[in-house]
Design a protein around this motif. Structure first.
Motif, PDB file in Angstrom:
ATOM      1  N   LEU A 140       0.826  -1.198   0.000  1.00  0.00           N
ATOM      2  CA  LEU A 140       0.000   0.000   0.000  1.00  0.00           C
ATOM      3  C   LEU A 140       0.863   1.251   0.000  1.00  0.00           C
ATOM      4  O   LEU A 140       0.576   2.215  -0.712  1.00  0.00           O
ATOM      5  CB  LEU A 140      -0.929  -0.006   1.212  1.00  0.00           C
ATOM      6  N   GLY A 141       1.951   1.242   0.787  1.00  0.00           N
ATOM      7  CA  GLY A 141       2.860   2.385   0.801  1.00  0.00           C
ATOM      8  C   GLY A 141       3.484   2.616  -0.563  1.00  0.00           C
ATOM      9  O   GLY A 141       3.608   3.761  -1.022  1.00  0.00           O
ATOM     10  N   GLN A 142       3.867   1.536  -1.252  1.00  0.00           N
ATOM     11  CA  GLN A 142       4.445   1.664  -2.586  1.00  0.00           C
ATOM     12  C   GLN A 142       3.422   2.195  -3.588  1.00  0.00           C
ATOM     13  O   GLN A 142       3.758   3.023  -4.445  1.00  0.00           O
ATOM     14  CB  GLN A 142       4.982   0.305  -3.040  1.00  0.00           C
ATOM     15  N   ASP A 143       2.170   1.716  -3.464  1.00  0.00           N
ATOM     16  CA  ASP A 143       1.133   2.191  -4.381  1.00  0.00           C
ATOM     17  C   ASP A 143       0.833   3.673  -4.145  1.00  0.00           C
ATOM     18  O   ASP A 143       0.560   4.414  -5.105  1.00  0.00           O
ATOM     19  CB  ASP A 143      -0.145   1.367  -4.199  1.00  0.00           C
ATOM     20  N   GLN A 144       0.879   4.105  -2.880  1.00  0.00           N
ATOM     21  CA  GLN A 144       0.644   5.515  -2.591  1.00  0.00           C
ATOM     22  C   GLN A 144       1.732   6.379  -3.212  1.00  0.00           C
ATOM     23  O   GLN A 144       1.467   7.456  -3.734  1.00  0.00           O
ATOM     24  CB  GLN A 144       0.593   5.746  -1.084  1.00  0.00           C
ATOM     25  N   ILE A 145       2.963   5.911  -3.153  1.00  0.00           N
ATOM     26  CA  ILE A 145       4.068   6.654  -3.763  1.00  0.00           C
ATOM     27  C   ILE A 145       3.884   6.719  -5.275  1.00  0.00           C
ATOM     28  O   ILE A 145       4.103   7.756  -5.910  1.00  0.00           O
ATOM     29  CB  ILE A 145       5.413   5.991  -3.404  1.00  0.00           C
ATOM     30  N   ALA A 146       3.454   5.589  -5.853  1.00  0.00           N
ATOM     31  CA  ALA A 146       3.233   5.541  -7.299  1.00  0.00           C
ATOM     32  C   ALA A 146       2.028   6.366  -7.722  1.00  0.00           C
ATOM     33  O   ALA A 146       1.920   6.779  -8.882  1.00  0.00           O
ATOM     34  CB  ALA A 146       3.055   4.099  -7.745  1.00  0.00           C
ATOM     35  N   GLY A 147       1.099   6.605  -6.785  1.00  0.00           N
ATOM     36  CA  GLY A 147      -0.063   7.428  -7.086  1.00  0.00           C
ATOM     37  C   GLY A 147      -1.287   6.654  -7.532  1.00  0.00           C
ATOM     38  O   GLY A 147      -2.339   7.251  -7.785  1.00  0.00           O
ATOM     39  N   THR A 148      -1.174   5.346  -7.669  1.00  0.00           N
ATOM     40  CA  THR A 148      -2.304   4.524  -8.116  1.00  0.00           C
ATOM     41  C   THR A 148      -2.290   3.196  -7.383  1.00  0.00           C
ATOM     42  O   THR A 148      -1.235   2.579  -7.221  1.00  0.00           O
ATOM     43  CB  THR A 148      -2.237   4.256  -9.631  1.00  0.00           C
ATOM     44  N   LEU A 149      -3.454   2.749  -6.952  1.00  0.00           N
ATOM     45  CA  LEU A 149      -3.568   1.403  -6.396  1.00  0.00           C
ATOM     46  C   LEU A 149      -4.675   0.655  -7.128  1.00  0.00           C
ATOM     47  O   LEU A 149      -5.606   1.261  -7.655  1.00  0.00           O
ATOM     48  CB  LEU A 149      -3.826   1.428  -4.882  1.00  0.00           C
ATOM     49  N   MET A 150      -4.525  -0.655  -7.206  1.00  0.00           N
ATOM     50  CA  MET A 150      -5.510  -1.470  -7.904  1.00  0.00           C
ATOM     51  C   MET A 150      -6.262  -2.333  -6.910  1.00  0.00           C
ATOM     52  O   MET A 150      -5.671  -3.136  -6.195  1.00  0.00           O
ATOM     53  CB  MET A 150      -4.853  -2.364  -8.962  1.00  0.00           C
ATOM     54  N   VAL A 151      -7.563  -2.136  -6.865  1.00  0.00           N
ATOM     55  CA  VAL A 151      -8.451  -2.960  -6.055  1.00  0.00           C
ATOM     56  C   VAL A 151      -9.268  -3.826  -7.007  1.00  0.00           C
ATOM     57  O   VAL A 151      -9.800  -3.330  -8.005  1.00  0.00           O
ATOM     58  CB  VAL A 151      -9.384  -2.085  -5.196  1.00  0.00           C
ATOM     59  N   ASN A 152      -9.344  -5.094  -6.720  1.00  0.00           N
ATOM     60  CA  ASN A 152     -10.131  -6.002  -7.557  1.00  0.00           C
ATOM     61  C   ASN A 152     -11.535  -6.150  -6.978  1.00  0.00           C
ATOM     62  O   ASN A 152     -11.689  -6.525  -5.813  1.00  0.00           O
ATOM     63  CB  ASN A 152      -9.474  -7.371  -7.657  1.00  0.00           C
ATOM     64  N   ILE A 153     -12.533  -5.844  -7.771  1.00  0.00           N
ATOM     65  CA  ILE A 153     -13.927  -6.069  -7.395  1.00  0.00           C
ATOM     66  C   ILE A 153     -14.315  -7.435  -7.965  1.00  0.00           C
ATOM     67  O   ILE A 153     -14.285  -7.636  -9.187  1.00  0.00           O
ATOM     68  CB  ILE A 153     -14.855  -4.975  -7.933  1.00  0.00           C
ATOM     69  N   ARG A 154     -14.666  -8.345  -7.085  1.00  0.00           N
ATOM     70  CA  ARG A 154     -14.909  -9.722  -7.511  1.00  0.00           C
ATOM     71  C   ARG A 154     -16.365 -10.121  -7.256  1.00  0.00           C
ATOM     72  O   ARG A 154     -16.963  -9.728  -6.262  1.00  0.00           O
ATOM     73  CB  ARG A 154     -13.958 -10.680  -6.795  1.00  0.00           C
ATOM     74  N   VAL A 155     -16.872 -10.910  -8.183  1.00  0.00           N
ATOM     75  CA  VAL A 155     -18.248 -11.401  -8.114  1.00  0.00           C
ATOM     76  C   VAL A 155     -18.195 -12.922  -8.185  1.00  0.00           C
ATOM     77  O   VAL A 155     -17.473 -13.497  -8.999  1.00  0.00           O
ATOM     78  CB  VAL A 155     -19.098 -10.861  -9.292  1.00  0.00           C
ATOM     79  N   ARG A 156     -18.956 -13.563  -7.314  1.00  0.00           N
ATOM     80  CA  ARG A 156     -19.065 -15.016  -7.385  1.00  0.00           C
ATOM     81  C   ARG A 156     -20.525 -15.385  -7.101  1.00  0.00           C
ATOM     82  O   ARG A 156     -21.200 -14.728  -6.309  1.00  0.00           O
ATOM     83  CB  ARG A 156     -18.141 -15.699  -6.371  1.00  0.00           C
TER      84      ARG A 156
END
Length: 210
Positions: A140-156
């Motif tokens: 999460l810290g690395q994604d904050q530095i990069a400026g973008t994080l990826m969250v997966n929305i999953r359906v089952r």
């Protein structure tokens, strides 16, 4: 009645049972063949899912490595079949980050989707102080530095196909929607404990398995 007559009747009964069994198997195979033929002719295709937007209310990692998440997403599903309807019997939606589930599943209402029809859901996804692995905090810290994080929305869930009056058995549904979110720090409430909700227009195609 002689023993010979009794034996003859037993043989006739056995022949009759064999004929009935053969006829039943032939009928069952014919029905299965017709169902397969109908599906091959109709060429059923799996539903297409689209992640339209995500509103982030909280995405906060504590010093004790617990993650609190509140996200509202808008999911659209389209049935591209011309002659096949789809029953969505039980469908859950949840969020995952770096492969780890971070919210509880949210149950969607049962839905029937007709030919060339679409359905839209806007569920809230909640995760209150969910324990996460230490490396997730590093990511999460690395994604904050990069400026973008990826969250997966999953359906089952489970779906059924409807052709005319025929309704198939249940099939497992798995959907994965990547959501690339700007991790703009405290001012937008992502990763830093802010209170401002931010809505992201995503329009992301989802991977669907049935």
């Amino acid at each position: 009645m002689t023993a010979k007559d009794c034996g003859h009747e037993d043989d006739e009964r056995k022949k009759l049972h064999r004929r009935l069994l053969t006829a039943s198997l032939a009928f069952l195979l014919l029905v299965l063949f017709l169902i397969l033929l109908i599906f091959l002719i109709l060429q059923p295709s799996k539903p297409a899912f689209l992640l339209q937007d995500a509103t982030v209310f909280a995405f906060n990692l504590s010093s004790a490595n617990t993650l609190t998440t509140t996200i509202q997403v808008t999911l659209a599903a389209r049935n591209s079949n011309q002659r096949i309807g789809i029953y969505y019997d039980r469908v859950d939606v949840y969020a995952a980050y770096h492969g780890q589930q971070i919210t509880l599943p949210t149950l969607l209402p049962p839905t029937y989707q007709g030919h060339k029809d679409s359905a839209v859901w806007s569920p809230f996804l909640y995760g209150d102080a969910v324990p996460v692995a230490p490396e997730l905090g590093v990511a999460l810290g690395q994604d904050q530095i990069a400026g973008t994080l990826m969250v997966n929305i999953r359906v089952r869930g489970r779906i059924r196909w409807k052709v005319g009056t025929f309704v198939s058995g249940g099939y497992h549904l798995y959907v994965n929607c990547p959501a690339f979110i700007n991790s703009g720090g405290r001012s937008v409430g992502i990763g830093g404990g802010g209170e401002v909700a931010v809505k992201y227009q995503l329009i992301m195609d989802c991977h669907v398995d049935v």
